[in-house]
Motif scaffolding. Structure first.
Motif, PDB file in Angstrom:
ATOM      1  N   UNK A  95      -6.201   3.684   5.757  1.00  0.00           N
ATOM      2  CA  UNK A  95      -7.482   4.261   5.344  1.00  0.00           C
ATOM      3  C   UNK A  95      -8.662   3.461   5.913  1.00  0.00           C
ATOM      4  N   UNK A  96      -9.794   4.132   6.067  1.00  0.00           N
ATOM      5  CA  UNK A  96     -10.986   3.476   6.613  1.00  0.00           C
ATOM      6  C   UNK A  96     -11.538   2.425   5.652  1.00  0.00           C
ATOM      7  N   UNK A  97     -11.536   2.717   4.362  1.00  0.00           N
ATOM      8  CA  UNK A  97     -12.060   1.772   3.367  1.00  0.00           C
ATOM      9  C   UNK A  97     -10.918   1.325   2.466  1.00  0.00           C
ATOM     10  N   UNK A  98     -11.032   0.127   1.907  1.00  0.00           N
ATOM     11  CA  UNK A  98      -9.968  -0.331   1.000  1.00  0.00           C
ATOM     12  C   UNK A  98      -9.907   0.533  -0.261  1.00  0.00           C
ATOM     13  N   UNK A  99      -8.716   0.691  -0.785  1.00  0.00           N
ATOM     14  CA  UNK A  99      -8.542   1.529  -1.965  1.00  0.00           C
ATOM     15  C   UNK A  99      -8.725   0.758  -3.267  1.00  0.00           C
ATOM     16  N   UNK A 100      -8.866  -0.560  -3.214  1.00  0.00           N
ATOM     17  CA  UNK A 100      -9.039  -1.353  -4.424  1.00  0.00           C
ATOM     18  C   UNK A 100     -10.470  -1.850  -4.507  1.00  0.00           C
ATOM     19  N   UNK A 101     -10.949  -1.995  -5.707  1.00  0.00           N
ATOM     20  CA  UNK A 101     -12.289  -2.545  -5.899  1.00  0.00           C
ATOM     21  C   UNK A 101     -12.195  -4.062  -5.999  1.00  0.00           C
ATOM     22  N   UNK A 102     -13.328  -4.728  -5.860  1.00  0.00           N
ATOM     23  CA  UNK A 102     -13.302  -6.185  -5.956  1.00  0.00           C
ATOM     24  C   UNK A 102     -13.197  -6.605  -7.418  1.00  0.00           C
ATOM     25  N   UNK A 103     -12.616  -7.733  -7.649  1.00  0.00           N
ATOM     26  CA  UNK A 103     -12.396  -8.221  -9.006  1.00  0.00           C
ATOM     27  C   UNK A 103     -13.695  -8.765  -9.590  1.00  0.00           C
ATOM     28  N   UNK A 104     -13.974  -8.427 -10.827  1.00  0.00           N
ATOM     29  CA  UNK A 104     -15.164  -8.901 -11.524  1.00  0.00           C
ATOM     30  C   UNK A 104     -14.692  -9.529 -12.827  1.00  0.00           C
ATOM     31  N   UNK A 105     -15.120 -10.778 -13.104  1.00  0.00           N
ATOM     32  CA  UNK A 105     -14.679 -11.409 -14.352  1.00  0.00           C
ATOM     33  C   UNK A 105     -15.313 -10.716 -15.560  1.00  0.00           C
ATOM     34  N   UNK A 106     -14.610 -10.718 -16.694  1.00  0.00           N
ATOM     35  CA  UNK A 106     -15.146 -10.028 -17.875  1.00  0.00           C
ATOM     36  C   UNK A 106     -16.351 -10.737 -18.499  1.00  0.00           C
ATOM     37  N   UNK A 107     -16.513 -12.048 -18.254  1.00  0.00           N
ATOM     38  CA  UNK A 107     -17.658 -12.775 -18.801  1.00  0.00           C
ATOM     39  C   UNK A 107     -18.385 -13.463 -17.662  1.00  0.00           C
TER      40      UNK A 107
END
Length: 83
Positions: free
Chosen positions: A57-69
């Motif tokens: 795919x042209x773009x990654x299928x996963x989003x970047x990780x964001x910490x909950x706090x």
């Protein structure tokens, strides 16, 4: 027994153990050559039915990780005075 005779007995026991260990090693080691492997098949590699060919795919299928706090965590009460 005095010190000299005790050292002589200890040296004799040690030498006997060394000789016995060497004899045991020689007795249990085999000098036979390992068997040689048979001929290697030279057939062409085939593609099995489970192989699928797709385009990445042209773009990654996963989003970047964001910490909950966000920000530093609060210190425990016993460490509050350390600052």
């Amino acid at each position: 027994m005095n010190g000299k005779s005790m050292k002589l007995v200890a040296a004799s026991v040690g030498a006997g153990a060394l000789i016995a260990g060497g004899a045991l090693t020689v007795a249990t080691s085999s000098s036979a050559e390992p068997s040689t492997p048979g001929p290697v098949p030279t057939e062409e590699a085939t593609i099995g039915e489970t192989t699928t060919e797709t385009v990445a795919p042209e773009t990654p299928t996963t989003s970047s990780a964001v910490p909950p706090i966000e920000g530093p965590a609060a210190l425990p009460p016993e460490q509050q005075d350390a600052l």
